[in-house]
Design an enzyme around this catalytic site. Structure first.
Site, PDB file in Angstrom:
ATOM      1  N   CYS A   1      -7.783  -3.007   6.964  1.00  0.00           N
ATOM      2  CA  CYS A   1      -7.578  -4.137   6.049  1.00  0.00           C
ATOM      3  C   CYS A   1      -6.403  -4.942   6.567  1.00  0.00           C
ATOM      4  CB  CYS A   1      -7.402  -3.671   4.615  1.00  0.00           C
ATOM      5  SG  CYS A   1      -6.055  -2.503   4.373  1.00  0.00           S
TER       6      CYS A   1
ATOM      7  N   ARG B   1      -5.767  -0.928   1.376  1.00  0.00           N
ATOM      8  CA  ARG B   1      -7.105  -1.084   0.796  1.00  0.00           C
ATOM      9  C   ARG B   1      -8.120  -0.233   1.556  1.00  0.00           C
ATOM     10  NH1 ARG B   1      -7.347  -7.556   0.841  1.00  0.00           N
ATOM     11  NH2 ARG B   1      -5.792  -7.210   2.469  1.00  0.00           N
TER      12      ARG B   1
END
Lengths: 303, 146
Positions: free
Chosen positions: A247, A252
């Site tokens: 990410c 994430r």
């Protein structure tokens, strides 16, 4: 000593149901010997405004990252950190947090780097716990310090570095950022601060599957059939293939790593925590822009 | 950094933080967070006036009022689920309210980095407060140019 697993019907369908607990399970087991509940949030003060009784706080930035080098803390620092939170090597650790367990999944991934065996997530995280009217307190948690061995961090199994990604072309890559970051319209998530990447776009061939697609509206993980539709049918992942997820700084993609590894049972998933803040500023690495994945580079650029 | 341009209210806040241990600094930031005043009624129904500070990870909005005699009022709103951002906003609201335009514009831009919060909160998060201060100054310049 490990605490019994949550045998909820929903979890039984996942590859590793022992990695999740429900609110009912956690409320019933609070205070049980061998169980340590950890809150890990984006906001460094959110825990102090109210937390699950008896839980301790671990902050992704000030606790888990090395303060000087861009890396995670080492084995000695990890041992000191978690021992101070009352965690032993054989503790059952249940982590929960804000924003669909975004940062809780990141903390779980770092615990896994140190080979902590029994670490689980509270399905739905902090928001669902509060929404269900379960107990919250601002009382300071008093823990007895535990002893934790100094374990060397093992990066090779679940962590990828830039050179690993360059050698990975031809195998699936998952970009879990927003479509705007993937296409190259912007380098940060909408409404998030600039964290410094000089170029925008994505790693060629990466499929774009924003991380939050794995979460239902209430922050819980979607049922296995829906996850299969997203990652196997949608992104084309096949069992047995090595996968790298990334990410912006690897938080994430920790959430996606959890889904692929523990819920869908992929066995060779690595999280590239250098992610876009490294790749988007590195010299002579290939970048694709636009909504299409793009082709793998024909030659590997100079390292 | 020179000190003589830092208004006394902000200097006092800074000194209070620096006098504390790291852990207590976080507690004081939480106290500030809890003290962020509600918006006055006349602004509660006017979200259109407020500017979003997009550099902050949480939704925080500010609005600057400049009276005819150059006295500045800063209003800010941020959700309870974002206590760090609320704390930053509250420090600026308490430290700036009632100052003159020149005093606010003279606040050193690196004031947020001088509070001793970098280790407790992380440099990344401090950037949100720097953006709050920068946008406050920009709104003031716009108001006095209008």
């Amino acid at each position: 000593m490990t605490v019994e697993t949550d045998r909820s019907e929903k979890f039984a369908a996942y590859a590793h149901p022992e990695r999740l607990v429900s609110g009912d399970w956690l409320e019933a087991h609070l205070g049980e010997p061998g169980l340590v509940v950890v809150e890990s949030d984006e906001d460094v003060l959110l825990y102090e405004t109210g937390h699950i009784p008896g839980s301790v706080k671990i902050d992704w930035h000030t606790d888990l990252n090395d303060p000087v080098q861009r890396d995670y803390i080492d084995g000695a620092a990890f041992a000191e950190l978690v021992a101070g939170k009352g965690i032993s090597r054989d503790s059952t650790v249940v982590i929960y947090g804000d924003k669909n367990n975004w940062w809780a999944a990141y903390a779980l991934w770092v615990f896994t780097l140190f080979g902590h065996d029994d670490v689980r997530l509270l399905d739905g995280g902090r928001d669902k716990w509060i929404a269900e009217g379960r107990p919250i307190t601002t009382d300071r948690t008093v823990t007895d310090a535990a002893t934790y061995p100094v374990v060397e961090r093992r990066d090779d199994a679940i962590r990828a570095f830039k050179d690993d990604v360059l050698a990975h072309f031809g195998h699936p890559l998952i970009d879990v950022r927003s479509p705007e970051e993937y296409s190259g319209e912007r380098t940060t998530a909408p409404a998030y601060p600039e964290e410094g990447a000089l170029r925008a776009g994505h790693i060629p061939t990466a499929a774009n599957v924003p991380w939050a697609k794995a979460a239902a509206d209430d922050g819980t993980f979607k049922p296995v059939a829906e996850l299969d539709a997203i990652y196997r049918d949608g992104a084309g992942l096949e069992q047995g293939e090595p996968v790298i997820a990334y990410c912006r700084i690897g938080e994430r993609s920790s959430h996606t790593w959890f889904v692929l590894t523990h819920l869908l049972g992929f066995e060779n998933v690595r999280n590239y925590d250098g992610s876009w803040t490294e790749w988007g500023s590195a010299v002579r690495v290939p970048i694709a822009t636009g909504a299409e994945p793009g082709a793998a580079p024909s030659t590997t650029p100079a390292k | 950094m020179t000190d003589h341009t830092l208004p006394s209210a902000l200097a006092d806040i800074r000194d209070d933080f620096l006098a504390l241990e790291q852990r207590e600094r976080l507690e004081m930031l939480l106290e500030f967070s809890n003290e962020l005043p509600e918006l006055p009624a006349r602004y509660q129904e006017h979200p259109d006036l407020f500017e979003r500070v997009v550099e902050c990870q949480s939704p925080v909005y500010i609005f600057v009022e400049v009276e005819p005699d150059s006295v500045v009022h800063l209003y800010a709103t941020a959700p309870k689920e974002a206590p760090t951002t609320r704390g930053f906003a509250s420090i600026l609201v308490q430290g700036i309210d009632g100052l003159t335009v020149d005093e606010v514009l003279g606040i050193p831009d690196d004031f947020p980095n001088t509070l001793g919060l970098t280790a407790a909160v992380s440099p990344l998060r401090i950037r949100g407060m720097t953006a709050l201060l920068g946008r406050t100054k920009r709104q003031i310049r716009e108001r006095i140019a209008a």
